[in-house]
Scaffold this active site. Structure first.
Site, PDB file in Angstrom:
ATOM      1  N   THR A   1      19.639 -58.129  31.348  1.00 44.48           N
ATOM      2  CA  THR A   1      18.932 -57.966  30.127  1.00 44.48           C
ATOM      3  C   THR A   1      19.881 -58.326  28.867  1.00 44.48           C
ATOM      4  OG1 THR A   1      18.664 -56.225  30.043  1.00 44.48           O
ATOM      5  CG2 THR A   1      16.750 -57.406  30.378  1.00 44.48           C
TER       6      THR A   1
ATOM      7  N   TYR B   1       5.160 -55.942  28.694  1.00 46.11           N
ATOM      8  CA  TYR B   1       4.367 -56.725  27.384  1.00 46.11           C
ATOM      9  C   TYR B   1       3.279 -56.698  28.573  1.00 46.11           C
ATOM     10  CZ  TYR B   1       1.773 -59.286  24.124  1.00 46.11           C
ATOM     11  OH  TYR B   1       0.602 -59.934  23.463  1.00 46.11           O
TER      12      TYR B   1
ATOM     13  N   TYR C   1      14.476 -50.776  37.992  1.00 43.22           N
ATOM     14  CA  TYR C   1      14.896 -51.290  36.385  1.00 43.22           C
ATOM     15  C   TYR C   1      14.140 -50.668  35.687  1.00 43.22           C
ATOM     16  CZ  TYR C   1      17.240 -52.095  32.141  1.00 43.22           C
ATOM     17  OH  TYR C   1      18.269 -51.880  31.264  1.00 43.22           O
TER      18      TYR C   1
ATOM     19  N   ARG D   1      12.059 -51.064  26.325  1.00 43.48           N
ATOM     20  CA  ARG D   1      11.969 -52.177  26.100  1.00 43.48           C
ATOM     21  C   ARG D   1      10.749 -53.422  27.284  1.00 43.48           C
ATOM     22  NH1 ARG D   1      16.239 -55.546  25.966  1.00 43.48           N
ATOM     23  NH2 ARG D   1      18.647 -54.558  24.833  1.00 43.48           N
TER      24      ARG D   1
ATOM     25  N   LYS E   1      17.690 -47.519  38.168  1.00 48.09           N
ATOM     26  CA  LYS E   1      18.312 -47.844  37.147  1.00 48.09           C
ATOM     27  C   LYS E   1      17.293 -47.567  35.962  1.00 48.09           C
ATOM     28  CE  LYS E   1      21.023 -50.778  33.333  1.00 48.09           C
ATOM     29  NZ  LYS E   1      20.816 -52.149  32.789  1.00 48.09           N
TER      30      LYS E   1
ATOM     31  N   ILE F   1      25.016 -47.660  35.430  1.00 44.63           N
ATOM     32  CA  ILE F   1      24.649 -49.586  35.441  1.00 44.63           C
ATOM     33  C   ILE F   1      24.815 -49.456  33.424  1.00 44.63           C
ATOM     34  CG2 ILE F   1      24.244 -52.007  35.120  1.00 44.63           C
ATOM     35  CD1 ILE F   1      22.772 -51.434  37.929  1.00 44.63           C
TER      36      ILE F   1
END
Length: 290
Positions: free
Chosen positions: A46, A109, A134, A139, A163, A205
């Site tokens: 991202t 979303y 992840y 987000r 992650k 990361i």
């Protein structure tokens, strides 16, 4: 898969003034990280503004990084989305011969419940590919609970790592405490890197790591060696700038650092815009302090 240990960096995508991909700067960025101790590279995460790249640009970025890297560091490829079957198809059709694993962000979303998140990764597991979960609820709008992560880890061995970027550090510790053998956790939050690594994590990361690869990789290595005081000296030196780079969203802050170091130009694609003058000045001042 212990090869993915230490500091992985989620590479930005440099742009020219006309917002075309700046491949010369991308070369500089990869070389800078290889030369300064980064352990592996994450391509099209991202942080790379991948959502704004065309399919052809993504292909070109992948090929360029593979060629520049020339098998020197392990590579991870970002493939994620909120259409489960489409993500599965993309993973199955991708040429992953140059990559150690796929990093796949949880659906955003849609806000699936925990069962939906489990079923999503169950479908991805059916590809047989090595996949890193992840979790970044700031987000995506939905958190993968620790119990869901443990459920996935126990049932699907090819989902071998997470992650983790939940805002609650206790969630990291719960996963580390309950995870099956062979499953690992890396921090997805730069500021949590040191305590999470000391608690048994496999490193990070990172975003800030590509701006300060030597310092960040040294800090994580010291943590692996149990040299806590020395590691925290580096952590404390970098904590302010780590907070600053996320003040107006990612990757506008890290692009300021990389531009000031002469590695890339400070351009982003809409809907993201460059850091404000005020934030730019603060980051530049903190760089001078460091």
């Amino acid at each position: 898969m212990s090869i993915l240990k230490g500091v992985g960096v989620a590479l930005v995508t440099p742009f020219n003034e006309d917002l075309s991909v700046d491949f010369d700067s991308l070369t500089k960025l990869v070389e800078y990280n290889i030369e300064n101790g980064t352990n592996y590279l994450v391509v099209l995460g991202t942080t790379a503004e991948a959502a704004t790249l065309s399919d052809e640009e993504k292909k070109q970025v992948i090929e360029h990084i593979i060629n520049v890297n020339n098998k020197r560091l392990p590579l991870v490829l970002g493939i994620g989305g909120n259409n489960t079957l489409e993500v599965k198809k993309q993973i199955e059709e991708a040429d992953l011969s140059a990559f150690e694993a796929v990093l796949s962000v949880s659906p955003y979303y849609n806000k699936p419940n925990q069962e939906g998140l489990y079923q999503h990764y169950k479908v991805l597991a059916s590809t047989g590919k090595k996949i890193i979960i992840y979790n970044v609820p700031s987000r995506t709008g939905q958190n993968i609970d620790a119990d869901t992560t443990i459920r996935i880890a126990k049932e699907f061995p090819n989902l071998f790592m997470i992650k983790e970027a939940a805002p609650n550090i206790l969630q990291y510790f719960d996963i580390l405490r309950k995870k099956p053998e062979g499953f690992s956790l890396v921090s997805g939050d730069d500021e949590y890197t040191l305590p999470v690594t000391l608690a048994g994590g496999n490193g990070v990361i990172s975003v800030i790591g590509q701006g300060y690869p030597k310092e960040f990789s040294t800090m994580v290595q010291l943590a692996f060696e149990g040299k806590v005081k020395e590691a925290y000296e580096i952590h404390n030196k970098l904590v302010e700038i780590t907070r600053l780079i996320f003040a107006e969203g990612n990757p506008c802050g890290i692009k300021v650092i990389l531009a000031e170091k002469g590695i890339i130009k400070n351009h982003l694609r809409l809907p993201l815009v460059p850091a404000s003058e005020g934030l730019y000045a603060k980051i530049k001042a903190e760089m001078a302090n460091i």
